[in-house]
Design a protein around this motif. Structure first.
Motif, PDB file in Angstrom:
ATOM      1  N   ILE A   1       0.732  -1.361  -0.001  1.00  0.00           N
ATOM      2  CA  ILE A   1      -0.052   0.102  -0.082  1.00  0.00           C
ATOM      3  C   ILE A   1       0.920   1.412  -0.169  1.00  0.00           C
ATOM      4  O   ILE A   1       0.398   2.089  -0.686  1.00  0.00           O
ATOM      5  N   HIS A   2       1.980   1.335   0.746  1.00  0.00           N
ATOM      6  CA  HIS A   2       2.995   2.317   0.692  1.00  0.00           C
ATOM      7  C   HIS A   2       3.981   2.435  -0.375  1.00  0.00           C
ATOM      8  O   HIS A   2       4.877   3.330  -0.535  1.00  0.00           O
ATOM      9  N   ALA A   3       3.716   1.387  -1.540  1.00  0.00           N
ATOM     10  CA  ALA A   3       4.781   1.230  -2.838  1.00  0.00           C
ATOM     11  C   ALA A   3       5.052   2.825  -3.387  1.00  0.00           C
ATOM     12  O   ALA A   3       6.091   2.986  -3.687  1.00  0.00           O
ATOM     13  N   PRO A   4       4.102   3.583  -3.750  1.00  0.00           N
ATOM     14  CA  PRO A   4       4.312   4.890  -4.331  1.00  0.00           C
ATOM     15  C   PRO A   4       5.201   5.836  -3.474  1.00  0.00           C
ATOM     16  O   PRO A   4       5.723   6.788  -3.910  1.00  0.00           O
ATOM     17  N   LEU A   5       5.113   5.633  -2.213  1.00  0.00           N
ATOM     18  CA  LEU A   5       5.942   6.531  -1.273  1.00  0.00           C
ATOM     19  C   LEU A   5       7.129   6.221  -0.828  1.00  0.00           C
ATOM     20  O   LEU A   5       7.697   6.444   0.280  1.00  0.00           O
ATOM     21  N   VAL A   6       8.063   5.981  -1.779  1.00  0.00           N
ATOM     22  CA  VAL A   6       9.664   5.657  -1.560  1.00  0.00           C
ATOM     23  C   VAL A   6      10.294   7.087  -1.985  1.00  0.00           C
ATOM     24  O   VAL A   6      10.014   7.669  -2.880  1.00  0.00           O
ATOM     25  N   LEU A   7      11.038   7.387  -0.788  1.00  0.00           N
ATOM     26  CA  LEU A   7      11.734   8.720  -0.804  1.00  0.00           C
ATOM     27  C   LEU A   7      13.126   8.680  -1.536  1.00  0.00           C
ATOM     28  O   LEU A   7      13.601   7.521  -1.776  1.00  0.00           O
ATOM     29  N   ALA A   8      13.801   9.795  -1.691  1.00  0.00           N
ATOM     30  CA  ALA A   8      14.983   9.788  -2.398  1.00  0.00           C
ATOM     31  C   ALA A   8      16.154   9.099  -1.578  1.00  0.00           C
ATOM     32  O   ALA A   8      16.143   8.838  -0.419  1.00  0.00           O
TER      33      ALA A   8
ATOM     34  N   ALA B   1      -0.795   6.892  -1.003  1.00  0.00           N
ATOM     35  CA  ALA B   1       0.272   7.898  -1.574  1.00  0.00           C
ATOM     36  C   ALA B   1      -0.898   9.100  -1.971  1.00  0.00           C
ATOM     37  O   ALA B   1      -0.427  10.221  -1.952  1.00  0.00           O
ATOM     38  N   TRP B   2      -2.043   9.025  -2.391  1.00  0.00           N
ATOM     39  CA  TRP B   2      -3.200  10.015  -2.600  1.00  0.00           C
ATOM     40  C   TRP B   2      -4.241  10.280  -1.577  1.00  0.00           C
ATOM     41  O   TRP B   2      -5.128  11.095  -1.639  1.00  0.00           O
ATOM     42  N   ASN B   3      -3.956   9.943  -0.262  1.00  0.00           N
ATOM     43  CA  ASN B   3      -4.774   9.903   0.777  1.00  0.00           C
ATOM     44  C   ASN B   3      -6.302   9.782   0.559  1.00  0.00           C
ATOM     45  O   ASN B   3      -7.265  10.541   0.695  1.00  0.00           O
TER      46      ASN B   3
END
Length: 417
Positions: A216-223, A248-250
């Motif tokens: 579920i958090h896959a799109p939220l990977v940071l630099a 990712a889009w709340n």
């Protein structure tokens, strides 16, 4: 756009584009969802996984179109799965995601439960790696499966000796077993590497354990890190992944998710009851489809804001809570703080094992009562959670500064008492 009160401390280009600085506290207080309503108005909420952001314009436009048309019936078609396949290929190089290997489900946790029903039976074991998302325990046990823990290592990464021992225990008596993977990991923010996921798949194959990956958090990977879908790992053919655009889009209030089966698990997926597909919201599917297809630019701006907040949080912890243990997350908008060096909890009073997500204990109680900051209590995340808290930094820099300042003053006042 409404600018935050400390706009002089935020670069002008960030004020124009970062979703995290576009709502002020008065607007946030008008929301009726859990984050801003569960606690009194004098408490800063940095707990549940909701972000303080406006809805991405492409999502809002898609929902407005549906409402204007009265398009509020039952979900239909494969647009959501097609959008996920396009997003996954573009963002992660996952070009083998096939629409025919997907199933629409109400949300990620309910999708996980339905998959576990396909591959395990009552009394079978499901392995988890604590500290981990608390509903893993609640949903598994509510569905009459047993939880076996394989705690993370001291570096907060997967411990493969511990994981293999858990797989052996789960398969005792040749019972069916599953491993519920959190990828990226909540609450630590660790992003598993491809080598780690290859090792997970290899162990699972060797011991006959089926893997279900919560992504579920896959799109939220940071630099500094990159996401690897579990189903692209070597040996993951009979695994499952469950994904949505929710975090990712709340979009937690717009229920919809997708189960993706590996090529060796398609037969299992076909046994999923048809009625499961009645649970998702049609408006949810519309919103998630719009997010994946048209929300990329908004997501990129969000990731820049989260990366800036991650850096700010590290500075604030060093300034206000210098003795707290903190490892900067690689993904998510969640930070895991070890407060045991601060002496804020009594081991004798600390609950054992996971509890109700809203329960407070130890340092979470202290910061709630003395600093008026609501955090997620570490004990509900299972083994390794005592004396820890999870902090949601998906908010404005202003709120982060105020919250960490209050937390630091509370600790200093306690030390000087």
């Amino acid at each position: 756009m409404v600018k935050v009160n400390d706009e002089s401390m935020v670069p002008a280009d960030r004020l124009r584009t970062d979703p995290l600085v576009q709502l002020d506290r008065e607007q946030l207080r008008r929301r009726s969802s859990m984050k801003w309503r569960a606690y009194p108005e004098d408490v800063l909420p940095l707990w549940v996984a909701e972000m303080d952001v406006p809805l991405a314009p492409p999502i809002a436009e898609a929902l407005h179109r549906a409402v204007d048309l009265g398009d509020t019936g039952y979900p239909h078609g494969t647009a959501y799965a097609e959008a996920l396949a396009e997003f996954a290929a573009h963002r992660w190089g996952w070009d083998s995601l096939r629409v025919e290997r997907t199933a629409l489900v109400p949300d990620v946790m309910l999708g996980i439960v339905e998959v576990l029903r396909l591959i395990t039976g009552p009394g079978d074991a499901v392995v988890v790696c604590p500290p981990v998302y608390p509903p893993f325990y609640a949903f598994i046990e509510h569905d009459a499966r047993r939880v076996i823990e394989a705690p993370l290592g001291s570096d907060l990464r997967l411990d493969f000796d511990t994981l293999e021992a858990a797989f052996v225990a789960a398969r005792e008596g040749r019972r069916r077993a599953a491993f519920l993977l959190c990828n990226p990991h909540n609450p630590t923010g660790v992003v598993h590497t491809r080598a780690e996921l290859d090792a997970v798949a290899g162990l699972a194959q060797r011991h006959g354990v089926r893997v279900v990956s919560d992504e579920i958090h896959a799109p939220l990977v940071l630099a500094g890190a990159s996401f690897t879908p579990f189903l692209t790992a070597d040996g993951a053919q009979d695994g499952f992944a469950v994904l949505s655009a929710s975090k990712a889009w709340n979009l937690a209030g717009l229920k919809s998710a997708l189960v993706v089966a590996g090529p060796g698990a398609v037969g299992d997926l076909r046994r999923m009851p048809e009625e499961v597909g009645h649970g998702p919201s049609h408006l949810g599917a519309i919103a998630h489809t719009a997010a994946l297809r048209e929300g990329g630019a908004w997501l990129d701006d969000l990731l820049l804001g989260l990366d800036a907040n991650r850096s700010l949080l590290g500075e604030l912890i060093a300034r206000h809570l210098p003795f707290a243990g903190y490892q900067a997350p690689q993904g998510t908008y969640l930070a895991w703080l070890n407060c045991t060096p601060l002496g804020l909890h009594d081991d004798a009073d600390q609950p054992e094992g996971p509890g109700v997500v809203g329960d407070l204990s130890g340092p979470a109680t202290f910061f709630f009562e003395q600093a008026k900051v609501a955090l997620s209590s570490g004990h509900v995340f299972g083994s390794g959670g005592a004396g820890r808290v999870r902090l949601n930094f998906g908010t404005s820099p202003e709120i982060l500064r105020e919250a960490l300042g209050a937390m630091g003053r509370a600790v200093a006042d306690r030390a000087g008492a």
